[in-house]
Design a protein around this motif. Structure first.
Motif, short mmCIF file in Angstrom:
data_model
loop_
_atom_site.label_atom_id
_atom_site.label_comp_id
_atom_site.label_asym_id
_atom_site.label_seq_id
_atom_site.Cartn_x
_atom_site.Cartn_y
_atom_site.Cartn_z
N THR A 87 87.76 -70.19 31.51
CA THR A 87 86.89 -69.74 30.43
C THR A 87 87.37 -70.21 29.07
O THR A 87 86.67 -70.05 28.08
CB THR A 87 86.79 -68.20 30.40
OG1 THR A 87 88.10 -67.66 30.26
CG2 THR A 87 86.14 -67.67 31.66
N GLU A 88 88.56 -70.79 29.03
CA GLU A 88 89.11 -71.23 27.75
C GLU A 88 89.98 -72.46 27.95
O GLU A 88 90.70 -72.58 28.95
CB GLU A 88 89.94 -70.11 27.15
CG GLU A 88 90.39 -70.38 25.76
CD GLU A 88 91.01 -69.16 25.10
OE1 GLU A 88 91.45 -69.31 23.96
OE2 GLU A 88 91.05 -68.08 25.71
N ILE A 89 89.90 -73.39 26.99
CA ILE A 89 90.78 -74.55 26.99
C ILE A 89 91.56 -74.57 25.68
O ILE A 89 91.13 -73.99 24.68
CB ILE A 89 90.00 -75.88 27.14
CG1 ILE A 89 89.00 -76.08 26.00
CG2 ILE A 89 89.33 -75.95 28.50
CD1 ILE A 89 88.36 -77.46 25.98
N GLY A 90 92.72 -75.19 25.71
CA GLY A 90 93.44 -75.48 24.47
C GLY A 90 92.78 -76.69 23.83
O GLY A 90 92.39 -76.67 22.67
N HIS A 91 92.62 -77.74 24.63
CA HIS A 91 91.88 -78.94 24.23
C HIS A 91 91.80 -79.90 25.40
O HIS A 91 92.53 -79.78 26.37
CB HIS A 91 92.50 -79.64 23.01
CG HIS A 91 93.86 -80.22 23.30
ND1 HIS A 91 95.01 -79.69 22.81
CD2 HIS A 91 94.24 -81.30 24.05
CE1 HIS A 91 96.04 -80.40 23.23
NE2 HIS A 91 95.60 -81.38 23.99
N ILE A 92 90.88 -80.84 25.25
CA ILE A 92 90.83 -82.02 26.11
C ILE A 92 90.72 -83.19 25.15
O ILE A 92 89.82 -83.23 24.31
CB ILE A 92 89.61 -82.00 27.05
CG1 ILE A 92 89.69 -80.79 28.00
CG2 ILE A 92 89.54 -83.30 27.85
CD1 ILE A 92 88.46 -80.61 28.87
N LYS A 93 91.66 -84.11 25.23
CA LYS A 93 91.66 -85.27 24.33
C LYS A 93 91.80 -86.55 25.14
O LYS A 93 92.63 -86.64 26.04
CB LYS A 93 92.81 -85.19 23.33
CG LYS A 93 92.68 -84.06 22.35
CD LYS A 93 93.77 -84.11 21.30
CE LYS A 93 93.72 -82.91 20.40
NZ LYS A 93 92.73 -82.95 19.39
N PHE A 150 93.33 -73.05 30.82
CA PHE A 150 93.81 -71.76 31.28
C PHE A 150 92.98 -71.29 32.47
O PHE A 150 91.78 -71.10 32.35
CB PHE A 150 93.72 -70.73 30.14
CG PHE A 150 94.38 -71.19 28.88
CD1 PHE A 150 95.75 -71.03 28.69
CD2 PHE A 150 93.64 -71.81 27.88
CE1 PHE A 150 96.36 -71.47 27.53
CE2 PHE A 150 94.24 -72.25 26.72
CZ PHE A 150 95.60 -72.08 26.54
N GLY A 151 93.63 -71.16 33.64
CA GLY A 151 92.96 -70.54 34.76
C GLY A 151 92.78 -71.36 36.02
O GLY A 151 92.59 -70.80 37.09
N VAL A 152 92.80 -72.68 35.94
CA VAL A 152 92.64 -73.51 37.13
C VAL A 152 94.02 -74.06 37.51
O VAL A 152 94.73 -74.58 36.66
CB VAL A 152 91.62 -74.66 36.89
CG1 VAL A 152 91.51 -75.55 38.11
CG2 VAL A 152 90.27 -74.08 36.51
#
Length: 122
Positions: free
Chosen positions: A47-53, A97-99
């Motif tokens: 449900t939440e990411i820090g980032h994808i770059k 977060f979570g996978v």
């Protein structure tokens, strides 16, 4: 945010093409990969990411960054990439977060293979 399930991954790959690849085509393909990863994360409980770059460079001349900071955000593209290229270095960095690490790692490997195959077969 549950930091017990935090996964941070970095993948580096060199993408080559037998013919010059188009800048716009590259951005579209990166966008597709980003969407596939986000959809996969959501489907698997993230449900939440820090980032994808995605950070791309061509022989030190060009720099293009494709970033997603929130799971529901549209990507932001920064930098300059010449009109065409036949070799580009791509770094993918993700914090989510979570996978589980193995699950997202396999998905990213699959997406990287898809983009490599695509540009090899131009």
């Amino acid at each position: 945010m549950n930091t017990d399930n935090t996964v941070a991954l970095t993948k580096r790959v060199v993408i080559t093409s037998p013919r010059p690849a188009d800048r716009e085509d590259f951005i579209i393909k990166i966008g597709e990969i980003a969407k596939n990863i986000i959809d996969f994360l959501k489907k698997n409980g993230c449900t939440e990411i820090g980032h994808i770059k995605f950070i791309s460079t061509t022989d030190g001349e060009d720099y293009l960054q494709f970033s997603i900071e929130e799971i529901e955000d549209k990507p932001v593209v920064k930098g300059v990439l010449h009109k065409t290229f036949s070799k580009i270095k791509l770094t993918l960095n993700i914090i989510e977060f979570g996978v589980k690490r193995e699950v997202i790692d396999n998905k990213i490997d699959s997406e990287i293979k898809n983009i490599q195959d695509y540009f090899l077969n131009l």
